[in-house]
Design an enzyme around this catalytic site. Structure first.
Site, mmCIF file in Angstrom:
data_model
loop_
_atom_site.group_PDB
_atom_site.id
_atom_site.type_symbol
_atom_site.label_atom_id
_atom_site.label_comp_id
_atom_site.label_asym_id
_atom_site.label_seq_id
_atom_site.Cartn_x
_atom_site.Cartn_y
_atom_site.Cartn_z
ATOM 1 N N LYS A 53 -1.874 2.004 -4.351
ATOM 2 C CA LYS A 53 -1.091 0.490 -3.702
ATOM 3 C C LYS A 53 -1.012 0.322 -2.580
ATOM 4 O O LYS A 53 -1.334 -1.476 -2.981
ATOM 5 C CB LYS A 53 0.880 1.563 -4.009
ATOM 6 C CG LYS A 53 0.956 1.566 -5.185
ATOM 7 C CD LYS A 53 2.318 2.888 -5.487
ATOM 8 C CE LYS A 53 2.231 3.407 -6.862
ATOM 9 N NZ LYS A 53 2.918 4.163 -7.055
ATOM 10 N N GLN A 97 7.603 7.635 -3.714
ATOM 11 C CA GLN A 97 6.722 6.994 -4.047
ATOM 12 C C GLN A 97 7.928 8.522 -4.871
ATOM 13 O O GLN A 97 7.931 9.660 -4.189
ATOM 14 C CB GLN A 97 5.311 7.907 -3.993
ATOM 15 C CG GLN A 97 3.828 8.266 -5.189
ATOM 16 C CD GLN A 97 3.730 7.709 -5.935
ATOM 17 O OE1 GLN A 97 4.445 6.447 -5.584
ATOM 18 N NE2 GLN A 97 4.567 7.929 -7.330
ATOM 19 N N ASP A 120 10.604 -1.341 -8.082
ATOM 20 C CA ASP A 120 10.249 -0.315 -8.578
ATOM 21 C C ASP A 120 11.671 -0.161 -10.125
ATOM 22 O O ASP A 120 11.138 0.311 -10.947
ATOM 23 C CB ASP A 120 10.787 1.001 -8.483
ATOM 24 C CG ASP A 120 9.202 1.938 -7.968
ATOM 25 O OD1 ASP A 120 8.485 1.329 -8.713
ATOM 26 O OD2 ASP A 120 8.771 3.031 -7.602
#
Ligand code: NAP
Length: 279
Positions: A53, A97, A120
């Site tokens: 990322k 994450q 997200d």
């Protein structure tokens, strides 16, 4: 008949070129998009994902900050970091994450991310906004799936879309997006009876069960668009599905490359919103 391959890598590369231009344009206006990536613990897969990322951010000119907390960090330490990032002007997106270590409550952590920076799309408010059709960040994998379908040129209105899988991160949100695009949507799961009977009606079949090779020729309507989300091994038996489908995504190289791309897109969109607010 042999299906046309939907090349996720090619779509990703086209999108990255477009996104780089958007970043230049925003940066020139004093709003370089910024993404904070937070990882807790030493899980190798998580470390790999966050590394990818951050690397992709660099490639398109997005400012990124990587925060690596030890597996012993407390939930409160993580919440404090999120609060700090929520307030930080140079950061437009926060990605924590998952999965988190067992002593941390994922819901509490996700809910702590400000809605404006929830790139997200996992915050319950984002989920709710997606349901009611309000503006929100769409979870990255479902957004990537929709982009791949869009690029086949298929008009989803009135088509039957069947989603195999009902998880909160893939199955449910992609079903909602297909519904918003005016498809008639059926969601299947592990208790669904007569799976082949249902999937065989699908003009668009999204396989997100995480069961390698679950779906074959007998599940696919001739000419259907087949999107295989299964990773690292596909849920679809590619060789036989390819003979029946109209379009199909390979694994790897289909949905996979799209997820980070959509994360970058969400971060850029967030910076654009911040610019509007500042103006
Ligand atoms: P998940 O949370 O494990 O959910 C799987 C879903 O599939 C569940 O709803 C389950 O039903 C259903 N299912 C399982 N076996 C089934 C069967 N035999 N028939 C019909 N439905 C069945 O998985 P997920 O997180 O959504 O991920 C799904 C797959 O996508 C995994 O392979 C994952 O690695 C992959 N993935 C890829 C990306 C990417 O490429 N970027 C991103 C995310 C996920 P129940 O609800 O009844 O248990």
């Amino acid at each position: 008949m042999s299906a046309k391959i939907i090349n996720g890598k090619q779509v990703r590369d086209e999108m990255l070129a477009e996104l780089s231009n958007e970043v230049i344009e925003l940066t020139e206006q004093g709003m370089q998009p910024g993404l904070a990536v937070v990882v807790v613990g030493e899980d190798p897969a998580s470390k790999l994902y966050v590394g990818m990322k951050v690397k992709k951010c660099g490639e398109v000119g997005i400012h990124s900050e990587l925060y690596e907390l030890s597996a012993e960090a407390t939930e409160q330490e993580l919440l404090d970091l999120i609060a700090e990032l929520n307030a930080k002007e140079s950061i437009h997106g926060i990605l924590v994450q998952l999965p988190l270590p067992g002593h941390m409550r994922e819901e509490a952590v996700i809910e702590a991310i400000s809605l404006e920076k929830d790139v997200d799309g996992f915050h319950p408010m984002s989920t709710g906004n997606l349901q009611i059709g309000e503006d929100c960040f769409v979870p990255c994998t479902p957004a990537g799936i929709m982009e791949l379908i869009r690029r086949t040129g298929m008009d989803l209105a009135g088509k039957h879309a069947v989603v195999v899988g009902r998880s909160n991160i893939v199955g449910k949100p992609v079903a909602m997006l297909l519904l918003q695009a005016d498809a008639t949507v059926t969601i299947c799961h592990s208790k669904t009876a007569n799976l082949p009977e249902i999937t065989k009606q699908a003009d668009v079949l999204v396989a997100a069960a995480g069961r390698p090779g679950l779906l074959g020729k007998e599940h696919i309507k001739p000419g259907a668009v087949v999107i295989d989300v299964g990773s690292p091994k596909g849920d679809v038996r590619f060789e036989e599905a390819e003979e029946v489908a109209g379009y199909i995504t390979p694994v790897p190289g289909g949905v996979g490359p799209m997820t980070i791309t959509m994360l970058l897109k969400n971060t850029i969109d967030s910076a654009r919103k911040a610019l509007k607010i500042r103006a």
